[in-house]
Design an enzyme around this catalytic site. Sequence first.
Site, PDB file in Angstrom:
ATOM      1  N   ALA A  73       0.855  -1.186   0.000  1.00 26.11           N
ATOM      2  CA  ALA A  73       0.000   0.000   0.000  1.00 26.11           C
ATOM      3  C   ALA A  73       0.894   1.241   0.000  1.00 26.11           C
ATOM      4  CB  ALA A  73      -0.913  -0.003   1.215  1.00 26.11           C
ATOM      5  N   GLY A 118       0.686  -5.008   0.826  1.00 28.11           N
ATOM      6  CA  GLY A 118      -0.412  -5.098  -0.142  1.00 28.11           C
ATOM      7  C   GLY A 118       0.037  -5.711  -1.458  1.00 28.11           C
ATOM      8  N   GLU A 121      -0.333  -9.213  -0.843  1.00 30.94           N
ATOM      9  CA  GLU A 121      -1.775  -9.464  -0.763  1.00 30.94           C
ATOM     10  C   GLU A 121      -2.387  -9.511  -2.167  1.00 30.94           C
ATOM     11  OE1 GLU A 121      -2.293  -6.257   2.192  1.00 30.94           O
ATOM     12  OE2 GLU A 121      -3.355  -7.749   3.386  1.00 30.94           O
ATOM     13  N   GLU A 141       3.795  -5.198   7.641  1.00 31.01           N
ATOM     14  CA  GLU A 141       2.950  -4.126   8.180  1.00 31.01           C
ATOM     15  C   GLU A 141       3.204  -3.835   9.652  1.00 31.01           C
ATOM     16  OE1 GLU A 141       2.051  -6.258   5.922  1.00 31.01           O
ATOM     17  OE2 GLU A 141       0.570  -5.425   4.559  1.00 31.01           O
TER      18      GLU A 141
HETATM   19  C1  LIG Z   1     -14.860  -0.551   5.774  1.00 31.31           C
HETATM   20  C2  LIG Z   1     -13.518  -1.220   6.055  1.00 31.31           C
HETATM   21  C3  LIG Z   1     -12.698  -1.464   4.793  1.00 31.31           C
HETATM   22  C4  LIG Z   1     -11.385  -2.237   5.017  1.00 31.31           C
HETATM   23  C5  LIG Z   1     -10.303  -1.304   5.459  1.00 31.31           C
HETATM   24  C6  LIG Z   1      -9.058  -2.042   5.776  1.00 31.31           C
HETATM   25  C7  LIG Z   1      -8.068  -1.160   6.512  1.00 31.31           C
HETATM   26  C8  LIG Z   1      -7.245  -0.344   5.560  1.00 31.31           C
HETATM   27  C9  LIG Z   1      -6.174  -1.154   4.901  1.00 31.31           C
HETATM   28  C10 LIG Z   1      -5.285  -0.276   4.020  1.00 31.31           C
HETATM   29  C11 LIG Z   1      -3.953  -0.917   3.754  1.00 31.31           C
HETATM   30  C12 LIG Z   1      -4.067  -2.319   3.247  1.00 31.31           C
HETATM   31  C13 LIG Z   1      -3.075  -3.247   3.889  1.00 31.31           C
HETATM   32  C14 LIG Z   1      -1.686  -3.122   3.284  1.00 31.31           C
HETATM   33  C15 LIG Z   1      -0.752  -2.384   3.948  1.00 31.31           C
HETATM   34  C16 LIG Z   1       0.580  -2.208   3.359  1.00 31.31           C
HETATM   35  O1  LIG Z   1       0.942  -2.717   2.303  1.00 31.31           O
HETATM   36  S1  LIG Z   1       1.616  -1.216   4.269  1.00 31.31           S
HETATM   37  C17 LIG Z   1       3.110  -1.183   3.294  1.00 31.31           C
HETATM   38  C18 LIG Z   1       3.832  -2.507   3.293  1.00 31.31           C
HETATM   39  N1  LIG Z   1       5.075  -2.405   2.574  1.00 31.31           N
HETATM   40  C19 LIG Z   1       6.224  -2.025   3.181  1.00 31.31           C
HETATM   41  O2  LIG Z   1       6.258  -1.825   4.376  1.00 31.31           O
HETATM   42  C20 LIG Z   1       7.445  -1.875   2.315  1.00 31.31           C
HETATM   43  C21 LIG Z   1       7.965  -0.462   2.479  1.00 31.31           C
HETATM   44  N2  LIG Z   1       9.163  -0.282   1.684  1.00 31.31           N
HETATM   45  C22 LIG Z   1      10.380  -0.743   2.120  1.00 31.31           C
HETATM   46  O3  LIG Z   1      10.528  -1.399   3.112  1.00 31.31           O
HETATM   47  C23 LIG Z   1      11.545  -0.415   1.246  1.00 31.31           C
HETATM   48  O4  LIG Z   1      11.203   0.692   0.445  1.00 31.31           O
HETATM   49  C24 LIG Z   1      11.941  -1.590   0.307  1.00 31.31           C
HETATM   50  C25 LIG Z   1      10.754  -2.024  -0.497  1.00 31.31           C
HETATM   51  C26 LIG Z   1      12.480  -2.725   1.160  1.00 31.31           C
HETATM   52  C27 LIG Z   1      13.031  -1.084  -0.649  1.00 31.31           C
HETATM   53  O5  LIG Z   1      14.045  -0.502   0.137  1.00 31.31           O
HETATM   54  P1  LIG Z   1      15.220   0.281  -0.599  1.00 31.31           P
HETATM   55  O6  LIG Z   1      15.767  -0.559  -1.690  1.00 31.31           O
HETATM   56  O7  LIG Z   1      16.118   0.785   0.480  1.00 31.31           O
HETATM   57  O8  LIG Z   1      14.525   1.506  -1.325  1.00 31.31           O
HETATM   58  P2  LIG Z   1      13.720   2.722  -0.657  1.00 31.31           P
HETATM   59  O9  LIG Z   1      14.527   3.975  -0.817  1.00 31.31           O
HETATM   60  O10 LIG Z   1      13.204   2.359   0.676  1.00 31.31           O
HETATM   61  O11 LIG Z   1      12.447   2.777  -1.624  1.00 31.31           O
HETATM   62  C28 LIG Z   1      12.600   3.194  -2.978  1.00 31.31           C
HETATM   63  C29 LIG Z   1      11.508   4.187  -3.252  1.00 31.31           C
HETATM   64  O12 LIG Z   1      10.248   3.476  -3.216  1.00 31.31           O
HETATM   65  C30 LIG Z   1       9.396   4.096  -2.262  1.00 31.31           C
HETATM   66  N3  LIG Z   1       8.548   3.094  -1.626  1.00 31.31           N
HETATM   67  C31 LIG Z   1       8.915   1.852  -1.237  1.00 31.31           C
HETATM   68  N4  LIG Z   1       7.874   1.215  -0.676  1.00 31.31           N
HETATM   69  C32 LIG Z   1       6.799   2.049  -0.739  1.00 31.31           C
HETATM   70  C33 LIG Z   1       5.420   1.965  -0.333  1.00 31.31           C
HETATM   71  N5  LIG Z   1       4.913   0.859   0.195  1.00 31.31           N
HETATM   72  N6  LIG Z   1       4.643   3.074  -0.534  1.00 31.31           N
HETATM   73  C34 LIG Z   1       5.146   4.187  -1.114  1.00 31.31           C
HETATM   74  N7  LIG Z   1       6.431   4.338  -1.544  1.00 31.31           N
HETATM   75  C35 LIG Z   1       7.241   3.272  -1.337  1.00 31.31           C
HETATM   76  C36 LIG Z   1      10.329   4.754  -1.273  1.00 31.31           C
HETATM   77  O13 LIG Z   1       9.641   5.782  -0.583  1.00 31.31           O
HETATM   78  C37 LIG Z   1      11.392   5.297  -2.198  1.00 31.31           C
HETATM   79  O14 LIG Z   1      10.857   6.426  -2.865  1.00 31.31           O
HETATM   80  P3  LIG Z   1      11.760   7.742  -3.095  1.00 31.31           P
HETATM   81  O15 LIG Z   1      12.296   8.117  -1.745  1.00 31.31           O
HETATM   82  O16 LIG Z   1      10.805   8.732  -3.677  1.00 31.31           O
HETATM   83  O17 LIG Z   1      12.836   7.276  -4.042  1.00 31.31           O
END
Ligand SMILES: CCCCCCCCCCCCC/C=C/C(=O)SCCNC(=O)CCNC(=O)[C@H](O)C(C)(C)COP(=O)(O)OP(=O)(O)OC[C@H]1O[C@@H](n2cnc3c(N)ncnc32)[C@H](O)[C@@H]1OP(=O)(O)O
Length: 265
Positions: A73, A118, A121, A141
Amino acid sequence: MPDPGRPDVGNTAVRWDRVADGVLRVTLERPPANALGKPIIEGLAAALDELDAAGNVITVVTSAIPGFFAAGADIKHMSGVDAESFLAYGNELRGVLDRLAAPNRVTIAAIDGLALGGGLELAMACTLRIAGAGARLGLPEARLGLIPGAGGTQRLPRLVGRGRALDIMLTARQVPAPEAHAIGLVDRLVADGQAEQEALKLAAELRRLSQPALHAVIRTVDAAFDLPLSAGFAYEVAQEQELFESGEAKEGLAAFLEKRPPKFV
Ligand SMILES: CCCCCCCCCCCCC/C=C/C(=O)SCCNC(=O)CCNC(=O)[C@H](O)C(C)(C)COP(=O)(O)OP(=O)(O)OC[C@H]1O[C@@H](n2cnc3c(N)ncnc32)[C@H](O)[C@@H]1OP(=O)(O)O
């Protein structure tokens, strides 16, 4: 059959194209990490509208972002919204994944790179998962103070069992593809970078089979998780009877005896 192209929402994060008769590829392309923000959610919804209109197609979901299937997400989006918008976002994301998981379609996730949160998922909402050896999968998460809220807490235990699902979610770790394959989270393990190619090959094989029969298999296997055994057997019999009375079984049986390929719908 959907035309190759993109959703008509000015969306560039999702595109689809027909790669063979009855095989559609849906490609996620939202730099830098295929975060599942609105562009991907709306793009997937548009692709699903096309798929629903197309009828019997096998769908491969893949990524054009090197190193990522999808990183989950959109954290940038989530960190900036209030609780009501967060729930609305989650509802939209769950809604599109539940549509993807509908039993009346066969979908294959081609995973090279990271499938996290996600993103995993989404892959678990697909019928099957194929991963390149370098892929890593996880539900991190808990690192964010969240839980896998788009179906992960329900789909992962059904795939790998309670203990392994808890291990993956409680540790928030990334599972290397070989381990994911060994525990049943991934159905086929291929050389790194080859997931899409293998998924397209499998899709073409599955398209030659009876699609109503494949859909019935999915419905019946899924029913096994919700029904007592005796009710599950009864459901299986009902599905078999429905297929036997359909033209598909008649065609399949006749083709075998006539020693020719069946002409399924
Ligand atoms: C009525 C009721 C209805 C139901 C409601 C339900 C409730 C609501 C649910 C809503 C959510 C659904 C459930 C899902 C939740 C999730 O998925 S939470 C996110 C899970 N994912 C993560 O935690 C991964 C996060 N990212 C990282 O850990 C790292 O980025 C990486 C993937 C391991 C890569 O690391 P690295 O190589 O060091 O690169 P980075 O610099 O960290 O990342 C590169 C760029 O990518 C961007 N980025 C990475 N992941 C995300 C992300 N998930 N979202 C947005 N952006 C992401 C990161 O910011 C970097 O961007 P820049 O800085 O712009 O380069």
